[in-house]
Design a protein around this motif. Structure first.
Motif, PDB file in Angstrom:
ATOM      1  N   GLU A 155       0.807  -1.220   0.000  1.00 42.51           N
ATOM      2  CA  GLU A 155       0.000   0.000   0.000  1.00 42.51           C
ATOM      3  C   GLU A 155       0.841   1.272   0.000  1.00 42.51           C
ATOM      4  O   GLU A 155       0.314   2.369  -0.196  1.00 42.51           O
ATOM      5  N   SER A 156       2.135   1.138   0.204  1.00 45.35           N
ATOM      6  CA  SER A 156       2.996   2.318   0.258  1.00 45.35           C
ATOM      7  C   SER A 156       3.473   2.761  -1.119  1.00 45.35           C
ATOM      8  O   SER A 156       4.093   3.816  -1.250  1.00 45.35           O
ATOM      9  N   THR A 157       3.196   1.958  -2.157  1.00 46.44           N
ATOM     10  CA  THR A 157       3.707   2.273  -3.489  1.00 46.44           C
ATOM     11  C   THR A 157       2.584   2.365  -4.504  1.00 46.44           C
ATOM     12  O   THR A 157       1.506   1.792  -4.328  1.00 46.44           O
ATOM     13  N   SER A 158       2.869   3.064  -5.599  1.00 50.53           N
ATOM     14  CA  SER A 158       1.889   3.175  -6.690  1.00 50.53           C
ATOM     15  C   SER A 158       2.476   2.838  -8.048  1.00 50.53           C
ATOM     16  O   SER A 158       1.749   2.754  -9.036  1.00 50.53           O
ATOM     17  N   VAL A 159       3.788   2.640  -8.109  1.00 57.10           N
ATOM     18  CA  VAL A 159       4.487   2.318  -9.348  1.00 57.10           C
ATOM     19  C   VAL A 159       5.466   1.192  -9.044  1.00 57.10           C
ATOM     20  O   VAL A 159       6.043   1.137  -7.955  1.00 57.10           O
ATOM     21  N   VAL A 160       5.671   0.292 -10.008  1.00 54.44           N
ATOM     22  CA  VAL A 160       6.585  -0.838  -9.828  1.00 54.44           C
ATOM     23  C   VAL A 160       7.664  -0.788 -10.905  1.00 54.44           C
ATOM     24  O   VAL A 160       7.359  -0.595 -12.088  1.00 54.44           O
ATOM     25  N   VAL A 161       8.908  -0.942 -10.493  1.00 53.26           N
ATOM     26  CA  VAL A 161      10.026  -1.097 -11.420  1.00 53.26           C
ATOM     27  C   VAL A 161      10.433  -2.564 -11.421  1.00 53.26           C
ATOM     28  O   VAL A 161      10.578  -3.176 -10.363  1.00 53.26           O
ATOM     29  N   LEU A 162      10.619  -3.116 -12.594  1.00 51.79           N
ATOM     30  CA  LEU A 162      11.104  -4.485 -12.753  1.00 51.79           C
ATOM     31  C   LEU A 162      12.472  -4.431 -13.395  1.00 51.79           C
ATOM     32  O   LEU A 162      12.637  -3.891 -14.486  1.00 51.79           O
ATOM     33  N   ARG A 163      13.467  -4.975 -12.710  1.00 56.14           N
ATOM     34  CA  ARG A 163      14.836  -4.963 -13.224  1.00 56.14           C
ATOM     35  C   ARG A 163      15.504  -6.297 -12.928  1.00 56.14           C
ATOM     36  O   ARG A 163      14.940  -7.125 -12.210  1.00 56.14           O
ATOM     37  N   SER A 164      16.698  -6.483 -13.474  1.00 62.47           N
ATOM     38  CA  SER A 164      17.436  -7.723 -13.265  1.00 62.47           C
ATOM     39  C   SER A 164      18.892  -7.425 -12.970  1.00 62.47           C
ATOM     40  O   SER A 164      19.451  -6.435 -13.453  1.00 62.47           O
ATOM     41  N   GLU A 165      19.497  -8.304 -12.195  1.00 60.74           N
ATOM     42  CA  GLU A 165      20.933  -8.222 -11.955  1.00 60.74           C
ATOM     43  C   GLU A 165      21.693  -8.822 -13.132  1.00 60.74           C
ATOM     44  O   GLU A 165      21.172  -9.656 -13.877  1.00 60.74           O
ATOM     45  N   GLY A 166      22.939  -8.395 -13.288  1.00 56.22           N
ATOM     46  CA  GLY A 166      23.791  -8.985 -14.308  1.00 56.22           C
ATOM     47  C   GLY A 166      23.730  -8.276 -15.640  1.00 56.22           C
ATOM     48  O   GLY A 166      23.191  -7.183 -15.769  1.00 56.22           O
ATOM     49  N   ARG A 167      24.262  -8.947 -16.651  1.00 61.51           N
ATOM     50  CA  ARG A 167      24.423  -8.299 -17.955  1.00 61.51           C
ATOM     51  C   ARG A 167      23.226  -8.459 -18.872  1.00 61.51           C
ATOM     52  O   ARG A 167      23.213  -7.875 -19.960  1.00 61.51           O
ATOM     53  N   SER A 168      22.214  -9.241 -18.469  1.00 55.74           N
ATOM     54  CA  SER A 168      21.024  -9.405 -19.304  1.00 55.74           C
ATOM     55  C   SER A 168      19.757  -9.310 -18.463  1.00 55.74           C
ATOM     56  O   SER A 168      19.719  -9.795 -17.334  1.00 55.74           O
ATOM     57  N   PHE A 169      18.740  -8.727 -19.049  1.00 56.57           N
ATOM     58  CA  PHE A 169      17.439  -8.617 -18.383  1.00 56.57           C
ATOM     59  C   PHE A 169      16.831  -9.991 -18.167  1.00 56.57           C
ATOM     60  O   PHE A 169      16.527 -10.395 -17.048  1.00 56.57           O
ATOM     61  N   CYS A 170      16.668 -10.753 -19.253  1.00 51.65           N
ATOM     62  CA  CYS A 170      16.113 -12.103 -19.156  1.00 51.65           C
ATOM     63  C   CYS A 170      16.213 -12.768 -20.520  1.00 51.65           C
ATOM     64  O   CYS A 170      15.781 -12.187 -21.521  1.00 51.65           O
ATOM     65  N   VAL A 171      16.752 -13.989 -20.542  1.00 49.62           N
ATOM     66  CA  VAL A 171      16.890 -14.708 -21.818  1.00 49.62           C
ATOM     67  C   VAL A 171      15.745 -15.692 -22.036  1.00 49.62           C
ATOM     68  O   VAL A 171      15.850 -16.602 -22.861  1.00 49.62           O
TER      69      VAL A 171
END
Length: 286
Positions: free
Chosen positions: A59-75
């Protein structure tokens, strides 16, 4: 995304594979399987799905960021052929089992589209296969200059079941990318409307968070209503039905054995997945 120390309010591991933190009104999900380029194993998928639910309920947020560690987002989904993980549901190879497996993965990917809050994908390196589909399903996609996008799995006879791309970039270009499995760079993705902006790779984290903070200035009720209105319009135009119709058509291919698919899997078993991918890629580079 490592939020700056002054703004970060909380950070916790939902599992060793996914982290969740908040920065004021921004919830940040970090996918954390960098040694496998964030390939989606069953364990990762369910931890990631849980993170989306956590972000939804926060309830404390209204926007979500999706990120990944490392050199690629997702294969994309893990096709390494590793042994089943503890507690993992094991699907058969018949058509109905393949359909059930793909349907579960599709619902996971669609969770980004149907999350009540806007989701901003922060993409570096490879966003391919399921990773590309997830980037497309997020409300906003910010790409690093080194990002590449595409759905190369058709090259080994596994066309992606989430046929999202035609809805985002139109049929002509989507057909080309789906039929050939080619990858495109970030500027091309921007030109096609797959991403909203391209930023220098070294500035991806700060630029994404700055964008998210700006969006969080909007009333959360207004953001949620705007997203729901757009999604309802898409569903009225047939979006969800079309995506599931695509799944119904594609799923039987996963239960079949094509000549190309058979050779690819034999090479992967004998020489390793990396070598099999290189073999197939080289045929298209000639």
């Amino acid at each position: 995304m490592a939020a700056d120390p002054e703004g970060s309010e909380s950070r916790r591991a939902l599992s060793e594979l996914v982290l969740y933190e908040t920065d004021a009104q921004v919830g940040i999900i970090t996918v954390n399987r960098p040694d496998k380029l964030n390939a989606i194993s069953p364990r990762l998928m369910h931890a990631w799905w849980d993170a989306l639910r956590t972000a939804e309920a926060d309830e404390s947020t209204s926007v979500v960021v999706l990120r990944s560690e490392g050199r690629s987002f997702c294969v994309g989904f893990d096709i390494s052929g590793a042994e089943p993980e503890p507690g993992q549901k094991v699907y058969g190879h018949d058509a109905l089992s393949r359909h059930a497996m793909l349907a579960e993965g599709l619902e996971f990917m669609l969770a980004h589209w149907y999350l009540r809050k806007p989701v901003i994908a922060s993409v570096q390196g490879h966003a391919v296969g399921g990773g590309c589909e997830i980037a497309l399903l997020c409300d906003i996609t910010i790409a690093a200059a080194d990002a590449v996008f595409g759905e190369p799995e058709v090259r080994f006879s596994d066309p992606g079941p989430g046929l999202i791309m035609p809805w985002i970039i139109g049929y002509k270009r989507a057909r080309e990318l789906h039929y050939l499995g080619d990858l495109i760079d970030a500027p091309t993705a921007l030109e096609l409307g797959m991403v909203n902006r391209v930023v220098p790779t070294e500035e991806l984290r700060t630029e994404t968070l700055a964008y998210a903070r700006r969006m969080a200035l909007i009333a959360p009720e207004a953001l949620a209503a705007a997203k729901l209105g757009i999604n309802r319009g898409a569903d009225a135009a047939g979006f969800r039905s079309a995506i599931h119709a695509g799944l119904d058509v594609v799923a039987p291919v996963y239960a079949a054995e094509t000549a190309v698919g058979k050779e690819f899997r034999e090479r992967a078993a004998s020489d390793g997945l990396k070598a099999a991918l290189a073999w197939r890629r080289a045929q298209f580079d000639d």
